[in-house]
Every structure is written in C-alpha cells, then in structure tokens.
Design a protein around this motif. Structure first.
Motif, PDB file in Angstrom:
ATOM      1  N   HIS A   1       0.508  -4.420  -7.974  1.00  9.85           N
ATOM      2  CA  HIS A   1       0.029  -5.605  -7.513  1.00  9.85           C
ATOM      3  C   HIS A   1      -0.990  -5.581  -6.234  1.00  9.85           C
ATOM      4  CE1 HIS A   1       0.197 -10.170  -7.168  1.00  9.85           C
ATOM      5  NE2 HIS A   1       1.050 -10.112  -8.018  1.00  9.85           N
TER       6      HIS A   1
ATOM      7  N   ILE B   1      -5.255   0.335   2.831  1.00  8.40           N
ATOM      8  CA  ILE B   1      -6.923   0.820   3.407  1.00  8.40           C
ATOM      9  C   ILE B   1      -7.550  -0.707   3.417  1.00  8.40           C
ATOM     10  CG2 ILE B   1      -8.785   1.860   3.214  1.00  8.40           C
ATOM     11  CD1 ILE B   1      -7.081   4.259   2.207  1.00  8.40           C
TER      12      ILE B   1
ATOM     13  N   GLY C   1       0.769  -1.024   0.095  1.00 13.15           N
ATOM     14  CA  GLY C   1       0.109  -0.151  -0.057  1.00 13.15           C
ATOM     15  C   GLY C   1       0.818   1.117   0.031  1.00 13.15           C
ATOM     16  N   ALA C   2       1.830   1.145  -0.869  1.00 16.66           N
ATOM     17  CA  ALA C   2       2.767   2.245  -0.818  1.00 16.66           C
ATOM     18  C   ALA C   2       2.524   3.624  -1.563  1.00 16.66           C
ATOM     19  CB  ALA C   2       4.231   1.576  -1.597  1.00 16.66           C
ATOM     20  N   SER C   3       1.729   3.602  -2.285  1.00 16.37           N
ATOM     21  CA  SER C   3       1.434   4.926  -3.182  1.00 16.37           C
ATOM     22  C   SER C   3       0.715   5.845  -2.304  1.00 16.37           C
ATOM     23  CB  SER C   3       0.717   4.539  -4.442  1.00 16.37           C
ATOM     24  OG  SER C   3       1.502   3.603  -5.234  1.00 16.37           O
TER      25      SER C   3
ATOM     26  N   ARG D   1      -1.665  -1.118  -6.033  1.00 21.64           N
ATOM     27  CA  ARG D   1      -2.591  -1.147  -7.293  1.00 21.64           C
ATOM     28  C   ARG D   1      -2.565   0.342  -8.006  1.00 21.64           C
ATOM     29  NH1 ARG D   1      -7.558  -4.546  -4.756  1.00 21.64           N
ATOM     30  NH2 ARG D   1      -7.759  -2.281  -3.807  1.00 21.64           N
TER      31      ARG D   1
ATOM     32  N   VAL E   1       4.778  -2.113  -3.020  1.00 20.65           N
ATOM     33  CA  VAL E   1       3.480  -2.740  -3.767  1.00 20.65           C
ATOM     34  C   VAL E   1       2.253  -1.970  -3.735  1.00 20.65           C
ATOM     35  CG1 VAL E   1       2.242  -4.776  -4.017  1.00 20.65           C
ATOM     36  CG2 VAL E   1       4.424  -4.900  -3.148  1.00 20.65           C
TER      37      VAL E   1
ATOM     38  N   GLY F   1       4.897   8.062   0.306  1.00 22.83           N
ATOM     39  CA  GLY F   1       5.734   8.774   1.622  1.00 22.83           C
ATOM     40  C   GLY F   1       6.518   7.815   2.204  1.00 22.83           C
TER      41      GLY F   1
ATOM     42  N   LYS G   1      -6.425   0.143   9.966  1.00 20.40           N
ATOM     43  CA  LYS G   1      -7.396   1.236   9.675  1.00 20.40           C
ATOM     44  C   LYS G   1      -8.568   0.763   9.993  1.00 20.40           C
ATOM     45  CE  LYS G   1      -4.446   3.109   6.513  1.00 20.40           C
ATOM     46  NZ  LYS G   1      -3.786   4.605   6.180  1.00 20.40           N
TER      47      LYS G   1
HETATM   48  C1  LIG Z   1      -3.318   5.393   2.947  1.00 16.24           C
HETATM   49  S1  LIG Z   1      -2.567   4.995   1.376  1.00 16.24           S
HETATM   50  C2  LIG Z   1      -1.050   4.581   1.365  1.00 16.24           C
HETATM   51  C3  LIG Z   1      -0.126   5.914   1.743  1.00 16.24           C
HETATM   52  C4  LIG Z   1       1.335   5.720   1.554  1.00 16.24           C
HETATM   53  N1  LIG Z   1       1.747   4.852   2.852  1.00 16.24           N
HETATM   54  C5  LIG Z   1       2.016   6.703   1.542  1.00 16.24           C
HETATM   55  O1  LIG Z   1       3.192   6.818   2.401  1.00 16.24           O
HETATM   56  O2  LIG Z   1       2.119   7.317   0.748  1.00 16.24           O
HETATM   57  C6  LIG Z   1      -3.350   3.485   1.092  1.00 16.24           C
HETATM   58  C7  LIG Z   1      -2.937   2.795  -0.238  1.00 16.24           C
HETATM   59  O3  LIG Z   1      -3.352   1.339  -0.332  1.00 16.24           O
HETATM   60  C8  LIG Z   1      -3.479   0.850  -1.577  1.00 16.24           C
HETATM   61  N2  LIG Z   1      -4.228  -0.106  -1.642  1.00 16.24           N
HETATM   62  C9  LIG Z   1      -5.559  -0.599  -1.155  1.00 16.24           C
HETATM   63  N3  LIG Z   1      -5.847  -1.880  -1.490  1.00 16.24           N
HETATM   64  C10 LIG Z   1      -4.876  -2.518  -1.845  1.00 16.24           C
HETATM   65  C11 LIG Z   1      -4.285  -3.679  -1.982  1.00 16.24           C
HETATM   66  N4  LIG Z   1      -5.332  -4.665  -1.964  1.00 16.24           N
HETATM   67  N5  LIG Z   1      -3.091  -3.980  -2.580  1.00 16.24           N
HETATM   68  C12 LIG Z   1      -2.270  -2.872  -2.682  1.00 16.24           C
HETATM   69  N6  LIG Z   1      -2.487  -1.543  -2.336  1.00 16.24           N
HETATM   70  C13 LIG Z   1      -3.694  -1.394  -2.094  1.00 16.24           C
HETATM   71  C14 LIG Z   1      -4.017   2.176  -2.225  1.00 16.24           C
HETATM   72  O4  LIG Z   1      -4.053   2.293  -3.506  1.00 16.24           O
HETATM   73  C15 LIG Z   1      -3.515   3.260  -1.412  1.00 16.24           C
HETATM   74  O5  LIG Z   1      -2.295   3.668  -2.202  1.00 16.24           O
END
Ligand SMILES: C[S@@+](CC[C@H](N)C(=O)[O-])C[C@H]1O[C@@H](n2cnc3c(N)ncnc32)[C@H](O)[C@@H]1O
Length: 324
Positions: free
Chosen positions: A222, A243, A182-184, A204, A202, A187, A270
């Motif tokens: 992924h 999330i 859940g990197a995007s 999506r 990782v 940060g 969360k």
């Molecule tokens: C709160 S954001 C993460 C913020 C990130 N830690 C940062 O520092 O920028 C939650 C992320 O979880 C990702 N997400 C949600 N379900 C997911 C899944 N099943 N696999 C991978 N990523 C997922 C979302 O696309 C979103 O980018």
C-alpha cells in the motif's frame, strides 16, 4: 592552570555535511579543526542546529602546564571523557591513558544506555584543552557501534532504528502494535518482530519473504500516505523510513498526532538535495520531540517522539550495563 567557561556551544562536524552545519550556524565566533563555536542563541540561528555529530553543551577552556594537570581537571569533574583529537595526538594519547577507560566494544541490542554524562575534550595546542562535561549525544564521540547481525536482516537500515531506540531508552515489547511505513526490504520490521512486537509493515515494494514469515508480521502492499489513522486503529509505535519529500511526511504525521492514537514515533526525514530546514524545524517544534542526526544516518535526520505509554522496554529485566 586556568579554567575558563565559554558561554556558547561547540558543534562537532559530520565530515560529509560540514557545509550544512556552516549554513545552520551562519557565523561563528571560532573554529578549530572539526569544531565550530558559537555564542549565538538558538533563536538567532533560526532554530536548533541539526547537522552535527555532537554538541558540547557547557564548554570550557583550560590552559595547563603538565599532562597530569590536564588529567586532574577532567577527573575532578566526572568519570567519562571522550578524546576528540584532531591535533596534538601524542600529548592527547598521554592524557587519555590516565583517564578511566571507556568501553568501545560493539553493543548488543537491546542495550540499556547508562544514564551518566559523557564528556568530551580535545587539545587546541600543546597546553590548551577544550572540554565539555555534557554533550547532546550520549555516545562517546557521538558514535555507537552495534554487534551487527550479518545473516538475518535484509538490509543494514535496522542499525539506525536500533540507535534511535537506544537513545530513547525504550523499545517496543511483546504485544505492542507497530506500524512500519516504507518497510521493505524489511530491516526495521525484522528488528521490531525480533522484540516480540506486532508489526504492520507497509510498502509499495515487497517485503522479503523471510521477514514476512516472522511471527507478528503482517504485510500490506500500500501507499503509506494514503493510509489514515482510522484505517489502522490504535498503535503503540509508528515508524516511517519512506523516501519522500519532508513536507509529505510532516503532513501525514500531523494526521496521526491529531488522531491521538499513537504514543511513540520514530521517522527518518530524508533530504533531497539541500536539507529542508524549514520542515525540519517544524518537526522539532512538535512538543516532546527532537530531531537528531544519528551516527547511522546518512543524508537524513531522525525525528523521535516517545510518550509515556507504550513502553515495552523490559528495563528491569535487562542486566546492568557492564560499564559506561
Ligand atoms: C529506505 S527504504 C526503507 C528501508 C527499510 N526501513 C528497511 O529497514 O529495510 C524506503 C522504502 O520506502 C518505500 N516507499 C516509497 N514511497 C512509499 C510510499 N508512498 N508508501 C509506502 N512505501 C513507500 C520504498 O518502496 C522503499 O522500500
């Protein structure tokens, strides 16, 4: 002057989540401003109490006749005392002024937290003080402020990662292998790559290009939860800020624990609507781990499990902390 130990614990509310704390405590013996006091043992509460800014572990009550007497009581115990005032501000300020100063300057990261007790006190009335020499949070008043980087990181989410790592007193170092689920937008990955760690990020959703281009970063588009430990191999650290419903995270983490190929974990639990206390307690029951509400957490808690290996913290190389 009389000093009376209290056998229970004092919990300080997080203003936005007072109802959650009340729900966890069910009943309490007393409350004063933002403080709830209970003598119920954790078992009777159904487990630990998570939704609080700080827990005062060995509270005591002091009836004092003068400012200098109140100061002397605290000074006789230790150096560090944080004033958590909610009333009697003028008298509180007079006491505070005679106690050793605490630095509140924004901290850099990495920052090695000094291993010294951080006490807290408040005034209940003009001549009544409530205090505790030790508290669950190592930060003054349960809060830490960082010297933020407002330019580079793509989100402010890195602040809760910094806070978790400071509390663990260790962080990934050069060459250590991390999975950031859940990197995007990036940060956490940015914060880890800056430490020289290797990061498999990782998500999506896409990672910001400038984070993706940092040395040591590899992005995988992924679903994190369909990745198995065998797909990734041995890790030093697993981070997750996805999330999702807490049981989904728990089920995935169970796989990693069973695989035994990762030493350190930091995951955000969360909450969706009402907090999932049952799953939170399952996380907290994992040996060697704890669940806390970080001062940078919102409607979420943080599960941390830090092992003995995989410690890249250059503790010896860090300058000594300037003060407590
Ligand atoms: C709160 S954001 C993460 C913020 C990130 N830690 C940062 O520092 O920028 C939650 C992320 O979880 C990702 N997400 C949600 N379900 C997911 C899944 N099943 N696999 C991978 N990523 C997922 C979302 O696309 C979103 O980018």
């Amino acid at each position: 002057m009389t000093r009376t130990p209290l056998p229970g614990r004092v919990y300080e509310v997080i203003p936005a989540f007072e109802t959650y704390l009340k729900g966890e405590l069910r009943a309490c013996q007393a409350s004063w401003g933002p403080f709830y006091y209970t003598e119920a043992p954790a078992d009777a509460l159904g487990g630990l109490v998570f939704w609080n800014r700080n827990t005062w572990l060995d509270p005591f009550r002091v009836e004092f006749s003068s400012i200098s007497e109140a100061v002397a009581v605290l000074r006789s115990i230790q150096r560090n005392w944080w004033p958590s005032l909610f009333t009697q501000f003028r008298r509180g300020a007079l006491i505070s002024a005679q106690l050793p100063p605490l630095s509140l300057k924004p901290r850099p990261f990495p920052w090695l937290l000094p291993d010294v007790p951080m006490g807290a006190w408040t005034l209940l009335a003009a001549h009544t003080m409530l205090a505790s020499a030790s508290a669950a949070s190592p930060f003054p008043g349960g809060m830490i402020v960082f010297a933020e980087d407002t330019q580079e990181p793509p989100s402010r989410a890195y602040l809760k990662l910094w806070e978790a790592l400071v509390r663990c007193r260790r962080w990934p170092g050069p060459g250590e292998r991390c999975l950031d689920a859940g990197a995007s937008p990036g940060g956490w990955t940015w914060a880890l790559a800056r430490l020289g760690a290797e990061v498999i990020a990782v998500d999506r959703a896409p990672l910001e290009d400038r984070v993706r281009a940092m040395p040591g970063v590899r992005f995988m588009a992924h679903d994190a939860f369909t990745l198995n430990p065998a797909d990734i191999g041995p890790l030093d650290w697993l981070f997750c800020d996805v999330i999702c419903y807490p049981p989904r995270l728990y089920g995935w983490i169970e796989k990693w624990l069973a695989a035994g190929i990762c030493n350190n974990f930091i995951c955000t639990i969360k909450m969706q609507g009402t907090p999932d206390l049952e799953t939170t307690r399952r996380f907290a029951a994992i040996p060697g781990s704890r669940v806390v509400h970080l001062s940078h957490n919102k409607h979420e808690l943080t599960w941390m499990k830090v092992g003995t290996k995989g410690n890249g913290s250059p503790e010896a190389a860090l300058p000594p902390p300037p003060d407590a």
